[in-house]
Motif scaffolding. Structure first.
Motif, PDB file in Angstrom:
ATOM      1  N   GLY A  39     -11.753   1.704 -56.496  1.00 21.44           N
ATOM      2  CA  GLY A  39     -11.443   0.450 -55.829  1.00 21.44           C
ATOM      3  C   GLY A  39     -12.334  -0.681 -56.299  1.00 21.44           C
ATOM      4  N   GLY A  40     -12.602  -1.627 -55.385  1.00 23.22           N
ATOM      5  CA  GLY A  40     -13.293  -2.871 -55.734  1.00 23.22           C
ATOM      6  C   GLY A  40     -12.248  -3.955 -55.885  1.00 23.22           C
ATOM      7  N   ALA A  41     -12.401  -5.068 -55.153  1.00 21.79           N
ATOM      8  CA  ALA A  41     -11.326  -6.064 -55.075  1.00 21.79           C
ATOM      9  C   ALA A  41     -10.819  -6.552 -56.431  1.00 21.79           C
ATOM     10  CB  ALA A  41     -11.772  -7.235 -54.199  1.00 21.79           C
ATOM     11  N   PRO A  42     -11.688  -7.006 -57.357  1.00 17.79           N
ATOM     12  CA  PRO A  42     -11.152  -7.491 -58.636  1.00 17.79           C
ATOM     13  C   PRO A  42     -10.460  -6.392 -59.441  1.00 17.79           C
ATOM     14  CG  PRO A  42     -13.379  -8.286 -58.270  1.00 17.79           C
ATOM     15  CD  PRO A  42     -13.146  -7.223 -57.255  1.00 17.79           C
ATOM     16  N   ALA A  43     -11.007  -5.170 -59.400  1.00 18.53           N
ATOM     17  CA  ALA A  43     -10.362  -4.062 -60.096  1.00 18.53           C
ATOM     18  C   ALA A  43      -9.022  -3.732 -59.452  1.00 18.53           C
ATOM     19  CB  ALA A  43     -11.271  -2.830 -60.092  1.00 18.53           C
ATOM     20  N   ASN A  44      -8.965  -3.786 -58.125  1.00 17.34           N
ATOM     21  CA  ASN A  44      -7.702  -3.546 -57.427  1.00 17.34           C
ATOM     22  C   ASN A  44      -6.640  -4.558 -57.846  1.00 17.34           C
ATOM     23  OD1 ASN A  44      -9.000  -1.530 -55.983  1.00 17.34           O
ATOM     24  ND2 ASN A  44      -9.269  -2.770 -54.140  1.00 17.34           N
ATOM     25  N   ALA A  48      -3.108  -3.886 -59.776  1.00 15.53           N
ATOM     26  CA  ALA A  48      -1.845  -4.278 -59.151  1.00 15.53           C
ATOM     27  C   ALA A  48      -1.064  -5.237 -60.040  1.00 15.53           C
ATOM     28  CB  ALA A  48      -2.114  -4.907 -57.786  1.00 15.53           C
ATOM     29  N   LEU A  49      -1.750  -6.184 -60.672  1.00 13.76           N
ATOM     30  CA  LEU A  49      -1.077  -7.110 -61.578  1.00 13.76           C
ATOM     31  C   LEU A  49      -0.453  -6.365 -62.754  1.00 13.76           C
ATOM     32  CD1 LEU A  49      -3.602 -10.074 -61.616  1.00 13.76           C
ATOM     33  CD2 LEU A  49      -1.185 -10.248 -61.017  1.00 13.76           C
ATOM     34  N   ALA A  50      -1.210  -5.414 -63.314  1.00 11.03           N
ATOM     35  CA  ALA A  50      -0.693  -4.653 -64.446  1.00 11.03           C
ATOM     36  C   ALA A  50       0.555  -3.871 -64.038  1.00 11.03           C
ATOM     37  CB  ALA A  50      -1.771  -3.709 -64.978  1.00 11.03           C
ATOM     38  N   THR A 272      -5.391   0.700 -44.727  1.00 10.15           N
ATOM     39  CA  THR A 272      -5.235  -0.721 -45.053  1.00 10.15           C
ATOM     40  C   THR A 272      -6.128  -1.177 -46.210  1.00 10.15           C
ATOM     41  OG1 THR A 272      -6.910  -1.370 -43.418  1.00 10.15           O
ATOM     42  CG2 THR A 272      -4.613  -1.255 -42.668  1.00 10.15           C
ATOM     43  N   THR A 273      -6.961  -0.267 -46.740  1.00  8.50           N
ATOM     44  CA  THR A 273      -7.833  -0.634 -47.857  1.00  8.50           C
ATOM     45  C   THR A 273      -7.000  -1.131 -49.036  1.00  8.50           C
ATOM     46  OG1 THR A 273      -9.444   1.044 -47.216  1.00  8.50           O
ATOM     47  CG2 THR A 273      -9.606   0.188 -49.455  1.00  8.50           C
ATOM     48  N   GLY A 274      -7.319  -2.301 -49.538  1.00 11.21           N
ATOM     49  CA  GLY A 274      -6.637  -2.848 -50.705  1.00 11.21           C
ATOM     50  C   GLY A 274      -5.391  -3.644 -50.412  1.00 11.21           C
ATOM     51  N   ALA A 275      -4.993  -3.753 -49.136  1.00 12.00           N
ATOM     52  CA  ALA A 275      -3.779  -4.509 -48.822  1.00 12.00           C
ATOM     53  C   ALA A 275      -3.927  -5.981 -49.199  1.00 12.00           C
ATOM     54  CB  ALA A 275      -3.446  -4.377 -47.338  1.00 12.00           C
ATOM     55  N   GLY A 276      -5.085  -6.561 -48.885  1.00 12.08           N
ATOM     56  CA  GLY A 276      -5.317  -7.957 -49.237  1.00 12.08           C
ATOM     57  C   GLY A 276      -5.351  -8.177 -50.737  1.00 12.08           C
ATOM     58  N   ASP A 277      -5.867  -7.199 -51.483  1.00 11.61           N
ATOM     59  CA  ASP A 277      -5.916  -7.313 -52.942  1.00 11.61           C
ATOM     60  C   ASP A 277      -4.507  -7.238 -53.534  1.00 11.61           C
ATOM     61  OD1 ASP A 277      -8.695  -7.345 -52.691  1.00 11.61           O
ATOM     62  OD2 ASP A 277      -8.818  -5.168 -52.834  1.00 11.61           O
ATOM     63  N   ALA A 278      -3.667  -6.372 -52.981  1.00  6.52           N
ATOM     64  CA  ALA A 278      -2.278  -6.299 -53.438  1.00  6.52           C
ATOM     65  C   ALA A 278      -1.543  -7.602 -53.126  1.00  6.52           C
ATOM     66  CB  ALA A 278      -1.573  -5.113 -52.788  1.00  6.52           C
ATOM     67  N   PHE A 279      -1.841  -8.191 -51.959  1.00  6.10           N
ATOM     68  CA  PHE A 279      -1.271  -9.495 -51.603  1.00  6.10           C
ATOM     69  C   PHE A 279      -1.664 -10.537 -52.657  1.00  6.10           C
ATOM     70  CE2 PHE A 279      -1.516 -13.675 -49.748  1.00  6.10           C
ATOM     71  CZ  PHE A 279      -0.419 -13.771 -48.908  1.00  6.10           C
ATOM     72  N   THR A 280      -2.947 -10.575 -52.990  1.00  6.25           N
ATOM     73  CA  THR A 280      -3.428 -11.534 -53.987  1.00  6.25           C
ATOM     74  C   THR A 280      -2.741 -11.318 -55.330  1.00  6.25           C
ATOM     75  OG1 THR A 280      -5.582 -11.671 -52.896  1.00  6.25           O
ATOM     76  CG2 THR A 280      -5.477 -12.380 -55.192  1.00  6.25           C
ATOM     77  N   GLU A 306       7.612 -20.178 -49.770  1.00  6.22           N
ATOM     78  CA  GLU A 306       7.802 -19.097 -48.804  1.00  6.22           C
ATOM     79  C   GLU A 306       8.213 -17.804 -49.498  1.00  6.22           C
ATOM     80  OE1 GLU A 306      10.142 -18.099 -44.618  1.00  6.22           O
ATOM     81  OE2 GLU A 306      10.125 -20.136 -45.432  1.00  6.22           O
ATOM     82  N   GLN A 307       9.033 -17.911 -50.532  1.00  6.13           N
ATOM     83  CA  GLN A 307       9.431 -16.724 -51.291  1.00  6.13           C
ATOM     84  C   GLN A 307       8.223 -16.090 -51.987  1.00  6.13           C
ATOM     85  OE1 GLN A 307      12.526 -18.009 -53.947  1.00  6.13           O
ATOM     86  NE2 GLN A 307      14.032 -18.290 -52.316  1.00  6.13           N
ATOM     87  N   LEU A 308       7.336 -16.921 -52.513  1.00  7.52           N
ATOM     88  CA  LEU A 308       6.127 -16.408 -53.161  1.00  7.52           C
ATOM     89  C   LEU A 308       5.270 -15.621 -52.174  1.00  7.52           C
ATOM     90  CD1 LEU A 308       4.893 -19.463 -55.303  1.00  7.52           C
ATOM     91  CD2 LEU A 308       6.393 -17.595 -55.982  1.00  7.52           C
ATOM     92  N   VAL A 309       5.069 -16.198 -51.007  1.00  7.44           N
ATOM     93  CA  VAL A 309       4.231 -15.548 -50.008  1.00  7.44           C
ATOM     94  C   VAL A 309       4.895 -14.272 -49.507  1.00  7.44           C
ATOM     95  CG1 VAL A 309       3.090 -15.803 -47.786  1.00  7.44           C
ATOM     96  CG2 VAL A 309       3.181 -17.744 -49.354  1.00  7.44           C
ATOM     97  N   ARG A 310       6.202 -14.298 -49.346  1.00 13.32           N
ATOM     98  CA  ARG A 310       6.918 -13.112 -48.878  1.00 13.32           C
ATOM     99  C   ARG A 310       6.784 -11.967 -49.876  1.00 13.32           C
ATOM    100  NH1 ARG A 310      10.415 -11.816 -44.976  1.00 13.32           N
ATOM    101  NH2 ARG A 310      12.124 -10.349 -45.381  1.00 13.32           N
ATOM    102  N   TYR A 311       6.882 -12.267 -51.147  1.00  9.58           N
ATOM    103  CA  TYR A 311       6.704 -11.253 -52.192  1.00  9.58           C
ATOM    104  C   TYR A 311       5.291 -10.688 -52.130  1.00  9.58           C
ATOM    105  CZ  TYR A 311       7.036  -9.080 -56.828  1.00  9.58           C
ATOM    106  OH  TYR A 311       7.063  -8.186 -57.872  1.00  9.58           O
ATOM    107  N   ALA A 312       4.302 -11.564 -52.009  1.00  3.37           N
ATOM    108  CA  ALA A 312       2.908 -11.119 -51.914  1.00  3.37           C
ATOM    109  C   ALA A 312       2.700 -10.240 -50.695  1.00  3.37           C
ATOM    110  CB  ALA A 312       1.978 -12.329 -51.867  1.00  3.37           C
ATOM    111  N   ALA A 313       3.285 -10.630 -49.567  1.00 10.44           N
ATOM    112  CA  ALA A 313       3.157  -9.848 -48.337  1.00 10.44           C
ATOM    113  C   ALA A 313       3.787  -8.473 -48.488  1.00 10.44           C
ATOM    114  CB  ALA A 313       3.788 -10.602 -47.172  1.00 10.44           C
ATOM    115  N   ALA A 314       4.883  -8.390 -49.227  1.00 10.82           N
ATOM    116  CA  ALA A 314       5.518  -7.095 -49.464  1.00 10.82           C
ATOM    117  C   ALA A 314       4.604  -6.194 -50.284  1.00 10.82           C
ATOM    118  CB  ALA A 314       6.853  -7.294 -50.176  1.00 10.82           C
ATOM    119  N   CYS A 315       3.927  -6.756 -51.265  1.00  6.88           N
ATOM    120  CA  CYS A 315       2.976  -5.969 -52.068  1.00  6.88           C
ATOM    121  C   CYS A 315       1.863  -5.420 -51.181  1.00  6.88           C
ATOM    122  CB  CYS A 315       2.383  -6.829 -53.174  1.00  6.88           C
ATOM    123  SG  CYS A 315       3.562  -7.326 -54.461  1.00  6.88           S
ATOM    124  N   GLY A 316       1.338  -6.257 -50.300  1.00  6.93           N
ATOM    125  CA  GLY A 316       0.289  -5.810 -49.398  1.00  6.93           C
ATOM    126  C   GLY A 316       0.769  -4.743 -48.437  1.00  6.93           C
TER     127      GLY A 316
END
Length: 344
Positions: A39-44, A48-50, A272-280, A306-316
């Motif tokens: 883990g680790g936020a930047p690594a997460n 997720a981006l990859a 819930t670990t990493g949910a915020g990182d997946a959102f980002t 709103e679509q952008l945020v909804r997509y991010a929320a789904a990732c989280g």
């Protein structure tokens, strides 16, 4: 490694989250009863981006140990650019003890593995990074950072240098504040807010960011407000701001639009670990496609935002359905399917 030049650079810590059994102290539990997760936020966020398909590089420092080897293998398999990864021959990779309550909510309560010289991530080296920066940043449009590197002098100096070079090269700064008092003082209350010294170190970076993501309590600690538009107006560059609040609605001030949205939830929450990182990561994945190359502000409609945020929320949300921050990260097809199910 991806053949494409990275469009996002994620700088900061990579570490192991040692998850104790639900409701138990990982420091007291038997190792066989704990669950070690990379883990680790930047690594997460990089991972997720990859997985979502955005070319990304990770800039950080790991020990010459099993954790470091596992990270190199995992990041490489994900397609993350590893030219910015440093290996420390003396200091170990960091192990964070994560205590979870019966609902999966977690508290970072201490570390394991220190041999007396600190951890590898604390020694992120500017001299090593400088010669490869231009190659890494050649096509990057975002540099994602957090505040944990500011807790140690060496990594703080490297962070300052990277942000200065990003500004010079027209790379936008995204900050996920990710306040973790234990990283600044291992004896600190894990729920304490930042002291004045930490706030002073954070402020110059907050004044350079084009995008700031905060948890509600972080917003109130740093800005005495959790209103994204007020936070944006309080900073000279008037950045885009998103404020998350656990299971409560996420709020934003993005591309000049204010909004809020009910949090999306999977059928079962495991961790819930990493949910915020997946959102980002979900947000940056979308923004990379829309960010002007000229450095001008984002020009997006309220509906697109709103679509952008909804997509991010789904990732989280999807990350919460599995253990750890990285393994449950979704593929694009999984995000689309999840959103379609919610709409049906």
């Amino acid at each position: 490694m991806s053949d494409s030049a990275p469009q996002v650079l994620c700088l900061g810590e990579a570490l192991v989250d040692r998850l104790g059994p639900l409701g138990c102290d990982p420091a007291l539990a038997a190792p066989v009863d704990c669950d070690d997760r990379l883990g680790g936020a930047p690594a997460n966020v990089a991972c997720a981006l990859a997985r979502l398909g955005t070319p990304v590089a990770f800039i950080g420092r790991l020990g010459a140990d099993d954790i470091g080897n596992n990270f190199q293998e995992m990041l490489g398999n994900r397609g993350v650019d590893l030219r910015g990864l440093q290996i420390d021959p003396q200091r170990p990779s960091r192990v964070v003890l994560v205590r979870r309550d019966s609902t999966g909510e977690r508290v970072f309560q201490g570390f394991a593995g220190d041999r007396g010289e600190g951890f590898a991530d604390q020694a992120l080296n500017q001299t090593t990074l400088d010669p490869i920066w231009c190659a890494l940043a050649a096509e990057a449009c975002w540099l994602l950072i957090g505040t944990i590197p500011l807790a140690t002098e060496a990594s703080a100096a490297t962070l300052r240098s990277a942000v200065s070079q990003a500004e010079r090269d027209g790379v936008r700064i995204a900050i996920d504040v990710n306040w973790r008092p234990t990283f600044w003082d291992p004896s600190a209350d894990p729920l304490a807010g930042p002291p004045p010294q930490a706030l002073a170190l954070m402020q110059p970076f907050l004044e350079k960011a084009g995008l700031i993501k905060l948890a509600k309590e972080e917003a109130e600690w740093l800005f005495s407000s959790s209103d994204p538009s007020e936070i944006s107006a309080s900073l000279p560059q008037q950045p885009d701001v998103l404020v998350t609040d656990g299971g409560h609605p996420v709020r934003w001030f993005l591309a000049g639009h204010k909004g809020s949205m009910t949090v999306l939830a999977p059928s079962q929450i495991v961790d819930t670990t990493g949910a915020g990182d997946a959102f980002t990561a979900g947000l940056l994945h979308q923004l990379v496609k829309l960010t002007p190359s000229t450095g001008q502000p984002l020009q997006l409609s309220a509906a697109v935002v709103e679509q952008l945020v909804r997509y991010a929320a789904a990732c989280g949300a999807l990350v919460c359905s599995g253990a750890g921050a990285i393994d449950p990260q979704p593929l694009p097809s999984m995000v689309v399917e999840f959103l379609e199910q919610l709409e049906s």
